[in-house]
Design an enzyme around this catalytic site. Structure first.
Site, short mmCIF file in Angstrom:
data_model
loop_
_atom_site.label_atom_id
_atom_site.label_comp_id
_atom_site.label_asym_id
_atom_site.label_seq_id
_atom_site.Cartn_x
_atom_site.Cartn_y
_atom_site.Cartn_z
N ARG A 238 -59.34 -15.47 23.45
CA ARG A 238 -58.35 -16.01 23.80
C ARG A 238 -57.40 -14.64 23.62
NH1 ARG A 238 -61.21 -17.65 27.44
NH2 ARG A 238 -61.38 -19.98 27.88
N GLU A 267 -52.56 -12.94 30.53
CA GLU A 267 -53.21 -12.55 32.24
C GLU A 267 -52.55 -13.06 33.27
OE1 GLU A 267 -57.11 -13.99 30.96
OE2 GLU A 267 -57.01 -12.76 29.31
N HIS A 285 -60.70 -9.38 30.88
CA HIS A 285 -61.12 -10.79 30.54
C HIS A 285 -63.02 -10.52 31.39
CE1 HIS A 285 -60.56 -15.15 29.79
NE2 HIS A 285 -61.86 -14.94 29.38
C1 GLV Z 1 -64.36 -17.21 29.52
O1 GLV Z 1 -62.90 -16.86 28.91
C2 GLV Z 1 -64.80 -18.54 29.13
O2 GLV Z 1 -64.34 -19.31 28.49
O3 GLV Z 1 -66.15 -19.01 29.55
#
Ligand code: GLV
Length: 334
Positions: A238, A267, A285
């Protein structure tokens, strides 16, 4: 009457179909999330929500989710949901672990290789027609094989990255709030070290910790200063685990050599400083973004909802204590 489900954003159609077989489904069929007010308006009368990481379930929102039994997040991370608040409110929360482990580890490794070997920079150089001669130091990068890989957070994804590192004959260090079982350390050949030692000794540092209050800005100026000037930082967990402004400075000053990032602090905004840096490899991402894995994630979220609404224990609960509580209540009542 059939139970009702709200799907806050577009998901794979197979999962919508699965839910429609048993439930009334309100499907917000776009990629734009629902602002809190709109979400609360639409969730009225629903018993389940299929959510994504852009949906913020704050304690205030959760307090207004009357009648909702489960929030099924289509992600392994669930920092978008205040789980203690959901637990207090007796709402189940599920995520989508396991199905995305190897896919996300593949992307972490892709970022490791792309950053070390300057792949995006090299590709741009060629595409822009700048390649007119071979030179001994043209786009020279860093080795990955036989280097030291430092893994922050040896959970499912961290372990899968360690396995990939073993294939590259890397030395594996890890740090974590908790030490892994001995058999896991042995299988991975991973050595448990304090974070500071990991940062000092690793050639590549890959972050796989969830975002919590104790991991927010875990990597900032001080930690980046401990790293080698030839080191690479990769983050597929993250964004807020890394202080992005501090990272921009460290990349600019060459305190570290490069960074490969799949996640960002705000983001979909990316720190403008990062966009100017040739030694930052940036992707939007996409850690779990393969057709097969995204489908599995959507189906797992749908299965969690189906189970919760049909009186079965959802397979991947984040707060199973809510389920146990409701079970024991039913036993007492029965
Ligand atoms: C993506 O970032 C997830 O947590 O699956």
């Amino acid at each position: 009457m059939r139970p009702s489900v709200l799907i806050t954003k577009r998901i794979f159609p197979e999962a919508v179909e699965l839910l429609r077989q048993h439930f009334d489904v309100e499907y917000h069929d776009t990629d734009d999330g629902l602002p809190a007010e709109e979400l609360l308006r639409r969730v009225k009368g629903k018993q389940a929500v299929v959510a994504q990481l852009t949906d913020k379930f704050t304690p205030e929102v959760i307090a207004q989710l009357d009648g909702v039994k489960i929030i099924a997040n289509v992600a392994v991370g669930y920092d978008n949901i205040d789980v203690p608040a959901a637990t207090r409110a007796g709402i189940l929360v599920s995520n989508t672990p396991d199905v995305l482990t190897d896919t996300t580890a593949d992307l972490a490794f892709a970022l490791i290789l792309a950053t070390a070997r300057r792949l995006f920079e090299a590709n741009k150089f060629l595409m822009e027609g700048k390649w007119n001669k071979w030179a001994i130091d043209l786009l020279v990068g860093q080795d990955v094989h036989h280097q030291t890989l430092g893994i922050i957070g040896l959970g499912r994804i961290g372990r899968a990255v360690a396995r990939r590192g073993r294939g590259f004959q890397m030395r594996i260090l890890y740090s974590d709030a908790r030490r892994a079982p001995e058999e896991v350390e042995q299988e991975l050949g991973a050595v448990y070290v304090p974070l500071e030692d990991l940062l000092r000794e690793s050639d590549i540092v890959s972050i796989h910790t969830p975002l919590t209050e104790s991991t927010r800005h875990l990597i900032g100026t001080e930690q980046l200063r401990l790293m080698k000037p030839t080191a690479i930082l990769v983050n597929t967990s993250r964004g807020p685990v890394v202080d992005e402004a501090a990272l921009v400075e460290a990349l600019r000053n060459r305190t570290i050599w490069g960074a490969g990032l799949d996640v960002f602090e705000n983001e979909p905004k990316v720190h403008p400083g990062l966009l100017e840096l040739p030694n930052a490899v940036l992707v939007p991402h996409i850690g779990s973004a393969t057709v097969a894995t995204r489908l599995k994630m959507c189906m797992l979220a749908a299965e969690n909802v189906s189970a919760a609404l049909q009186g079965r224990k959802p397979p991947t609960l984040v707060n199973p204590e809510v389920w146990s509580r409701s079970e024991s209540r039913q036993d007492a009542e029965g």
